[in-house]
Design a protein around this motif. Structure first.
Motif, PDB file in Angstrom:
ATOM      1  N   GLU A   1       1.267  -7.254   0.607  1.00 24.65           N
ATOM      2  CA  GLU A   1       0.547  -8.021   1.610  1.00 24.65           C
ATOM      3  C   GLU A   1       1.312  -9.307   1.911  1.00 24.65           C
TER       4      GLU A   1
ATOM      5  N   ARG B   1      -1.759  -0.729   2.291  1.00 26.96           N
ATOM      6  CA  ARG B   1      -1.364  -1.535   3.446  1.00 26.96           C
ATOM      7  C   ARG B   1      -1.435  -0.764   4.760  1.00 26.96           C
TER       8      ARG B   1
ATOM      9  N   ARG C   1      -5.152  -0.524   6.123  1.00 26.41           N
ATOM     10  CA  ARG C   1      -6.030  -1.691   6.251  1.00 26.41           C
ATOM     11  C   ARG C   1      -6.518  -1.863   7.673  1.00 26.41           C
TER      12      ARG C   1
END
Length: 180
Positions: free
Chosen positions: A21, A108, A111
């Motif tokens: 992130e 990721r 998301r």
């Protein structure tokens, strides 16, 4: 998307979660309120696949295994093609009337597609079914994590849970009341 309860042996799926992130906002608690803090690490890397340290796949598998062995449920969110989007471990009977969201991770690539919300909703449902009146969360202090939990109705835990605070003193400790 579908959320389903997984078997204890499925904790190895943690290895497929990309926790990386970019962090633009980080928080700490000061004087009983959230305060923006300097970002400690702007780019969080994926879990270490080969090591055994705190941010390794092996460490996360061991942690999830121990929580599941203690009564937590392992939940998985899957897209329409059956690909794992995220995982959560929820201990619905951590203490009388208190459930604990031990982990919630969304890869990721998945998301902002509803996986975290679906895992949260499934965890809340398990907690309510078990008779919990509140849901405890120890959140990574990033803006994205804290913002997500605040949007779900969480507020700063006051007081913090002593055992969970000792485990993760740098996290933001939150509680969500489950009444209603």
């Amino acid at each position: 998307m579908k959320v389903r309860r997984l078997e204890p042996s499925d904790v190895a799926l943690v290895a497929s979660i990309d926790r990386s992130e970019h962090v633009e906002v980080q928080y700490r608690v000061g004087d009983g309120r959230l305060v923006e803090a300097p970002v400690f690490m702007a780019d969080i890397p994926p879990w270490d696949r080969d090591g055994s340290g705190e941010h390794s796949v092996a460490s996360h598998i061991a942690f999830c295994s121990s929580i599941v062995a203690d009564g937590a449920a392992l939940l998985g969110a899957f897209d329409d093609d059956g690909e794992l989007m995220g995982l959560a471990t929820v201990h619905p009977k951590f203490e009388p009337r208190l459930a604990w969201l031990a982990t919630l991770h969304v890869s990721r690539a998945h998301r902002r597609r509803g996986a975290a919300s679906a895992l949260w909703d499934a965890g809340v449902a398990l907690a309510r079914e078990a008779g919990a009146r509140s849901f405890y969360v120890s959140a990574t202090p990033t803006g994205s994590a804290v913002g997500f939990y605040l949007s779900r109705g969480c507020r700063l835990a006051d007081p913090v849970h002593p055992e969970l605070f000792t485990r993760e003193p740098e996290d933001i400790h939150l509680v969500c009341l489950l009444d209603g």
